[in-house]
Design a protein around this motif. Structure first.
Motif, mmCIF file in Angstrom:
data_model
loop_
_atom_site.group_PDB
_atom_site.id
_atom_site.type_symbol
_atom_site.label_atom_id
_atom_site.label_comp_id
_atom_site.label_asym_id
_atom_site.label_seq_id
_atom_site.Cartn_x
_atom_site.Cartn_y
_atom_site.Cartn_z
ATOM 1 N N ALA A 182 0.839 -1.201 0.000
ATOM 2 C CA ALA A 182 0.000 0.000 0.000
ATOM 3 C C ALA A 182 0.874 1.251 0.000
ATOM 4 N N GLY A 183 1.820 1.333 -0.915
ATOM 5 C CA GLY A 183 2.710 2.480 -1.002
ATOM 6 C C GLY A 183 4.099 2.181 -0.470
ATOM 7 N N ALA A 184 5.021 3.130 -0.668
ATOM 8 C CA ALA A 184 6.404 2.946 -0.254
ATOM 9 C C ALA A 184 6.541 2.895 1.263
ATOM 10 N N THR A 185 5.675 3.615 1.985
ATOM 11 C CA THR A 185 5.750 3.578 3.446
ATOM 12 C C THR A 185 5.458 2.180 3.966
ATOM 13 N N ASP A 186 4.428 1.547 3.425
ATOM 14 C CA ASP A 186 4.089 0.181 3.808
ATOM 15 C C ASP A 186 5.248 -0.757 3.490
ATOM 16 N N ALA A 187 5.838 -0.612 2.315
ATOM 17 C CA ALA A 187 6.978 -1.455 1.942
ATOM 18 C C ALA A 187 8.145 -1.252 2.894
ATOM 19 N N LEU A 188 8.358 -0.017 3.323
ATOM 20 C CA LEU A 188 9.464 0.281 4.235
ATOM 21 C C LEU A 188 9.239 -0.359 5.599
ATOM 22 N N PHE A 189 8.027 -0.255 6.125
ATOM 23 C CA PHE A 189 7.730 -0.869 7.418
ATOM 24 C C PHE A 189 7.937 -2.386 7.346
ATOM 25 N N ARG A 190 7.481 -3.011 6.265
ATOM 26 C CA ARG A 190 7.650 -4.461 6.115
ATOM 27 C C ARG A 190 9.140 -4.828 6.089
ATOM 28 N N THR A 191 9.917 -4.043 5.355
ATOM 29 C CA THR A 191 11.341 -4.337 5.227
ATOM 30 C C THR A 191 12.056 -4.194 6.572
ATOM 31 N N ARG A 212 9.714 9.893 8.223
ATOM 32 C CA ARG A 212 8.948 8.688 8.520
ATOM 33 C C ARG A 212 9.823 7.446 8.514
ATOM 34 N N LEU A 213 10.973 7.526 7.874
ATOM 35 C CA LEU A 213 11.897 6.401 7.884
ATOM 36 C C LEU A 213 12.328 6.072 9.307
ATOM 37 N N ARG A 214 12.613 7.086 10.101
ATOM 38 C CA ARG A 214 13.011 6.834 11.492
ATOM 39 C C ARG A 214 11.883 6.167 12.269
ATOM 40 N N ASP A 215 10.647 6.567 11.965
ATOM 41 C CA ASP A 215 9.506 5.935 12.643
ATOM 42 C C ASP A 215 9.422 4.449 12.298
ATOM 43 N N VAL A 342 0.368 -10.308 9.131
ATOM 44 C CA VAL A 342 -0.951 -9.738 8.867
ATOM 45 C C VAL A 342 -0.902 -8.688 7.761
ATOM 46 N N ALA A 343 0.188 -8.608 7.031
ATOM 47 C CA ALA A 343 0.281 -7.641 5.934
ATOM 48 C C ALA A 343 -0.761 -7.968 4.876
ATOM 49 N N ALA A 344 -1.458 -6.940 4.419
ATOM 50 C CA ALA A 344 -2.520 -7.129 3.427
ATOM 51 C C ALA A 344 -2.198 -6.333 2.177
ATOM 52 N N ALA A 345 -2.477 -6.934 1.038
ATOM 53 C CA ALA A 345 -2.269 -6.251 -0.229
ATOM 54 C C ALA A 345 -3.424 -5.279 -0.492
ATOM 55 N N PRO A 346 -3.239 -4.294 -1.360
ATOM 56 C CA PRO A 346 -4.324 -3.371 -1.714
ATOM 57 C C PRO A 346 -5.476 -4.123 -2.393
ATOM 58 N N PRO A 347 -6.630 -3.477 -2.559
ATOM 59 C CA PRO A 347 -7.777 -4.133 -3.194
ATOM 60 C C PRO A 347 -7.418 -4.728 -4.551
#
Length: 502
Positions: A182-191, A212-215, A342-347
């Motif tokens: 769901a965007g680059a932020t979601d990908a970053l959190f997963r990584t 947001r990277l630090r978060d 629990v990661a979910a892909a977009p619709p």
């Protein structure tokens, strides 16, 4: 005579009692029941009562009974009837205690001009073609496409993205390595969570960089180590002196400085990852908008076993779509799944629409038109700044949708941002993208993605007026600031901390 009954919903609201020795007619009892329901709050203000004919049929009485009851309540102010509209409740019980009126804080002034980074040209979103893609996939999707989505993303979009990244970004990838996010932020959190699950506890980030990277890093339990950026990108020698075994880097267009990682540092970065048995997380930010030559290929193609690649359509189409991708080294796939259960892909239909949009060539056509538009807008902004803000020096113009405006030492950029906002101009301070212990030299990050060409001259004129009125009270930054912040980059001849992406 039996008591008339309403349907189940109205039976819970109305208690039409029996005739009291024949002295209380039905319309009076109905009005009393409605009045009681309104006073008790069971019929809220604005709620519509049934049409008189429908309620008469449910009560088993004449329509006159209902219209007479409604008329009584309209006269008393409990109901409001308008021609061509439903009869509605117009009264509410005032059960709250009286409170002294508290004066409201004055509303912030409206923003007339937005020069903050973070958005593409939302006016140019390809509505017609996107709607056509959605209609096409909605009509052609098979029944199992409408079931539970694959957490990694629909195979059709993963295949399309793998082909697109190989063709346009020089990535070394297969569909099995692509996850839809769901965007680059979601990908970053997963990584970040996957890195922590793999035993990595120290992560290097660019300084200055995306807040947001630090978060994402701290939420995953990682320790963050800022590494400075100069005109050639991340200073890999400084990275090698840190305890980090992973680093997030914007190789194609670093945010917010706009620096491009040089060829020598790309090679050195890959060697570093091998030496420390670590990983590079490549944020492919703004890579599609390169104006001086073709976009540079991704670092991921140099070592797909050591590099994660993150991307999205938030800056190319719209952040409202919430579509991005994560290209992970094959060996990390099990760890990535277990760290994000629990990661979910977009619709699914949105995923299929993006696949159709890319496969039909519409995405490439949109990018070509966008590059021409943004290049002309960047040139207009740079020319206007040279005329209206001659004390500023422009940097980071080669790519992306924002530029840096370096200002004389002592300029109070924070005060300038506040004063500009009060005048209706939104700006971003470079200092907001720096670690608290490393203040930046005075500079503004000016985005030009979502401002129209006609708005640029008055916006820059307002910026110039704000700078002239601003006090020069800010102390100069340390001389140890990164070279890119001391020197800046040359402009071309005749472009909040978390606003980078939604």
């Amino acid at each position: 005579m039996p008591v008339p009954q309403t349907n189940f919903a109205w039976a819970t609201l109305l208690e039409v009692g029996p005739a009291e020795r024949g002295r209380r007619p039905l319309h009076d009892r109905l009005a009393h029941a409605l009045r009681t329901a309104i006073r008790d709050g069971r019929l809220a203000e604005g709620a519509a009562v049934p049409p008189s004919r429908a309620l008469a049929e449910e009560l088993g009485c004449s329509r006159w009974v209902v219209t007479e009851a409604y008329g009584m309540l309209v006269a008393e102010g409990y109901l409001c009837a308008r021609v061509g509209s439903a009869t509605r409740v117009s009264w509410t019980p005032d059960t709250a205690p009286l409170r002294p009126r508290v004066p409201r804080a004055p509303a912030p002034p409206p923003i007339r001009y937005d020069l903050a980074p973070g958005l593409p040209d939302l006016r140019a979103f390809p509505r017609r073609r996107w709607a056509e893609a959605v209609r096409a996939v909605t009509g052609s999707a098979v029944h199992y496409d409408l079931g539970l989505p694959d957490p990694a993303g629909h195979p059709v979009l993963r295949t399309t993205l793998a082909q697109y990244l190989r063709r346009s970004r020089g990535a070394d990838t297969r569909a099995a390595s692509v996850s839809v996010c769901a965007g680059a932020t979601d990908a970053l959190f997963r990584t970040c969570r996957a890195l922590r699950a793999g035993g990595i506890v120290d992560l290097a980030v660019e300084q200055p960089g995306w807040g947001r990277l630090r978060d994402a890093a701290t939420s995953a339990g990682l320790r963050v180590h800022p590494v400075p950026v100069d005109r050639d990108g991340l200073r890999v020698d400084d990275l090698a002196r840190s305890p980090a075994r992973a680093v997030v880097v914007g190789a194609a267009h670093q945010f917010p400085t706009g620096a491009v990682l040089s060829p020598a540092r790309r090679a050195r970065l890959v060697r570093w990852a091998r030496e420390v048995d670590g990983f590079v997380v490549e944020d492919d930010y703004d890579a599609e908008f390169r104006y001086d030559h073709h976009p540079v290929a991704v670092v991921q193609g140099m070592d797909p076993g050591r590099v994660f690649l993150l991307g999205s359509v938030s800056k190319t189409l719209s952040p409202a779509l919430g579509l991005g991708w994560l290209l992970a080294p094959a060996a990390t796939a099990p760890r990535l799944r277990s760290a994000n259960p629990v990661a979910a892909a977009p619709p699914v239909l949105d995923q299929l629409a993006l696949a159709a949009f890319v496969d039909r060539g519409w995405y490439d056509a949109h990018l070509r038109a966008a590059r021409r538009r943004f290049r002309a807008r960047r040139d207009l902004l740079v020319r206007t700044l040279a005329d209206r803000v001659p004390q500023g020096r422009v940097a980071g113009t080669a790519a992306g949708l924002h530029i840096l405006l370096h200002l004389p030492d002592g300029t109070d950029t924070r005060g300038t941002v506040r004063a500009a906002a009060a005048a209706g101009l939104r700006l971003a301070d470079l200092d907001d993208y720096h670690h608290a212990d490393h203040p930046a030299r005075p500079a503004l990050v000016l985005g030009y993605g979502n401002i129209s060409d006609t708005e640029i001259p008055p916006a820059v004129a307002l910026l110039g007026e704000t700078l002239r009125a601003a006090p020069r009270s800010r102390p100069a930054a340390s001389s140890a600031a990164p070279p890119a912040l001391r020197r800046g980059l040359r402009p071309p001849s005749p472009p909040s901390p978390d606003d980078r992406e939604a």
